[in-house]
Scaffold this active site. Structure first.
Site, PDB file in Angstrom:
ATOM      1  N   LYS A 131       0.835  -1.203   0.000  1.00 13.66           N
ATOM      2  CA  LYS A 131       0.000   0.000   0.000  1.00 13.66           C
ATOM      3  C   LYS A 131       0.869   1.252   0.000  1.00 13.66           C
ATOM      4  O   LYS A 131       0.598   2.220  -0.732  1.00 13.66           O
ATOM      5  CB  LYS A 131      -0.943  -0.024   1.220  1.00 13.66           C
ATOM      6  CG  LYS A 131      -2.021  -1.102   1.121  1.00 13.66           C
ATOM      7  CD  LYS A 131      -2.751  -1.384   2.427  1.00 13.66           C
ATOM      8  CE  LYS A 131      -3.688  -2.588   2.228  1.00 13.66           C
ATOM      9  NZ  LYS A 131      -4.440  -2.985   3.424  1.00 13.66           N
ATOM     10  N   GLN A 174      -5.382  -1.872   9.465  1.00  9.74           N
ATOM     11  CA  GLN A 174      -5.107  -3.193   8.895  1.00  9.74           C
ATOM     12  C   GLN A 174      -5.654  -4.289   9.808  1.00  9.74           C
ATOM     13  O   GLN A 174      -5.423  -4.274  11.016  1.00  9.74           O
ATOM     14  CB  GLN A 174      -3.586  -3.357   8.692  1.00  9.74           C
ATOM     15  CG  GLN A 174      -3.173  -4.627   7.969  1.00  9.74           C
ATOM     16  CD  GLN A 174      -3.622  -4.669   6.513  1.00  9.74           C
ATOM     17  OE1 GLN A 174      -3.805  -3.637   5.873  1.00  9.74           O
ATOM     18  NE2 GLN A 174      -3.799  -5.861   5.983  1.00  9.74           N
ATOM     19  N   ASP A 178     -11.545   1.527   3.139  1.00 10.13           N
ATOM     20  CA  ASP A 178     -11.731   0.077   3.016  1.00 10.13           C
ATOM     21  C   ASP A 178     -13.153  -0.265   2.561  1.00 10.13           C
ATOM     22  O   ASP A 178     -13.402  -1.378   2.101  1.00 10.13           O
ATOM     23  CB  ASP A 178     -11.511  -0.596   4.382  1.00 10.13           C
ATOM     24  CG  ASP A 178     -10.140  -1.224   4.521  1.00 10.13           C
ATOM     25  OD1 ASP A 178      -9.582  -1.675   3.502  1.00 10.13           O
ATOM     26  OD2 ASP A 178      -9.638  -1.287   5.656  1.00 10.13           O
TER      27      ASP A 178
HETATM   28  N1  GUN Z   1      -6.541  -7.519   5.994  1.00  9.75           N
HETATM   29  C1  GUN Z   1      -6.659  -8.327   4.911  1.00  9.75           C
HETATM   30  N2  GUN Z   1      -7.285  -7.673   3.907  1.00  9.75           N
HETATM   31  C2  GUN Z   1      -7.563  -6.432   4.362  1.00  9.75           C
HETATM   32  C3  GUN Z   1      -8.196  -5.294   3.787  1.00  9.75           C
HETATM   33  O1  GUN Z   1      -8.654  -5.287   2.636  1.00  9.75           O
HETATM   34  N3  GUN Z   1      -8.278  -4.197   4.573  1.00  9.75           N
HETATM   35  C4  GUN Z   1      -7.820  -4.179   5.849  1.00  9.75           C
HETATM   36  N4  GUN Z   1      -7.959  -3.062   6.553  1.00  9.75           N
HETATM   37  N5  GUN Z   1      -7.233  -5.213   6.422  1.00  9.75           N
HETATM   38  C5  GUN Z   1      -7.110  -6.333   5.670  1.00  9.75           C
END
Ligand code: GUN
Length: 278
Positions: free
Chosen positions: A52, A96, A119
């Site tokens: 990211k 996350q 998200d």
């Molecule tokens: N953990 C695994 N996939 C994701 C996601 O798409 N967003 C977030 N915040 N955590 C994750």
């Protein structure tokens, strides 16, 4: 032999348009800003967050990762979210997942302002998506829809989704339904999985079990989208028996290099959307 859908390439081309949008925003004095909260030392989470950060830098989004030990209290995390919600310079907030057990995940998700929920996990955004309203869409489902549209018309197709997670399975079915597909959901209690998956024009597999879907479970000519990320003997593999299914499908996403790059790109898309709203 199926077309191998190059998610990296589709993502790269989409990021070019995002780069232009960010340059335009910056020319108007707006710097898109994303805050990522990373708790604990789960290697997969660290690796996703690095991806990211890299994508944000490439596009010109100002991203900052806030790292915390897993002893952080729920109250400290909620207070931090309140601060970021109130900070007008912050456009996107992402915590996350998964979180340590002593923190209530849904309380955290619901504390993030729906306007900054890049998200797309907040119930307000999930509800708007279900109603087909314009909103921040969850990144993996949105990325899957974008990839599928590079291959085929969606309306009228039978989409079979295997997996019913809150993050991928449930919302991806809803997005395809909004595009006038016929949608079937399958999961661990489905009595004859193969009978269902063989009916799919578009088969989306998001379970997290290596090689769950074998060639006999796929209709010849189907579009197969593999969302699984499983580590087997040190190698990443999807939920689909790739080598065998590749011979039967018309198109298939590889793991890695299929859905993954699209997820991150749609996160960038959401951040740019929020910054553009002003
Ligand atoms: N953990 C695994 N996939 C994701 C996601 O798409 N967003 C977030 N915040 N955590 C994750």
């Amino acid at each position: 032999m199926a077309v191998v859908i190059d998610g990296k390439q589709v993502a790269a081309s989409y990021r070019e348009t995002l780069k232009e949008r960010v340059a335009d925003l910056r020319a108007h004095g707006i710097v898109p800003k994303l805050k990522v909260v990373l708790i604990g030392d789960d290697p997969a989470s660290h690796s996703y967050v690095r991806g990211k950060e890299r994508a944000a830098e490439e596009i010109g989004i100002d991203s900052q990762v806030l790292r915390f030990d897993e002893t952080i209290s729920e109250k400290e995390l909620l207070d931090l979210i309140d601060m970021m919600n109130a900070d007008e310079e912050v456009h996107g907030i992402l915590v996350q997942l998964p979180l340590p057990k002593h923190i209530d995940e849904s309380r955290v998700i619901m504390r993030i302002s729906p306007e900054k929920d890049v998200d797309g996990f907040h119930p307000e955004n999930v509800g708007k998506m279900m109603l087909g309203l314009d909103t921040l869409l969850p990144c993996t489902p949105h990325g899957i829809l974008h990839l599928a549209k590079t291959q085929t018309e969606i309306a009228g197709k039978h989409v079979v989704v295997v997996g019913r997670s809150q993050i991928v399975g449930k919302p991806v079915g809803m997005l395809f339904l909004n595009e006038s597909a016929t949608v079937t959901y399958c999961h661990s209690k489905t009595s004859d999985l193969g009978e269902m998956t063989r009916q799919a024009d578009i088969l989306i597999v998001a379970v997290g079990r290596a090689r769950l879907v074998t060639a006999d479970m796929v209709k010849p000519g189907a579009l197969v989208i593999d969302v699984g990320v499983n580590r087997v003997e040190g190698r990443l593999v999807g939920d689909v028996d790739y080598e065998a299914v590749k011979e039967k499908a018309s198109a298939i996403t590889p793991v890695p290099g299929g859905v993954g790059p699209m997820t991150i790109t749609m996160l960038m898309h959401n951040t740019v959307e929020v910054a553009s709203r002003g």
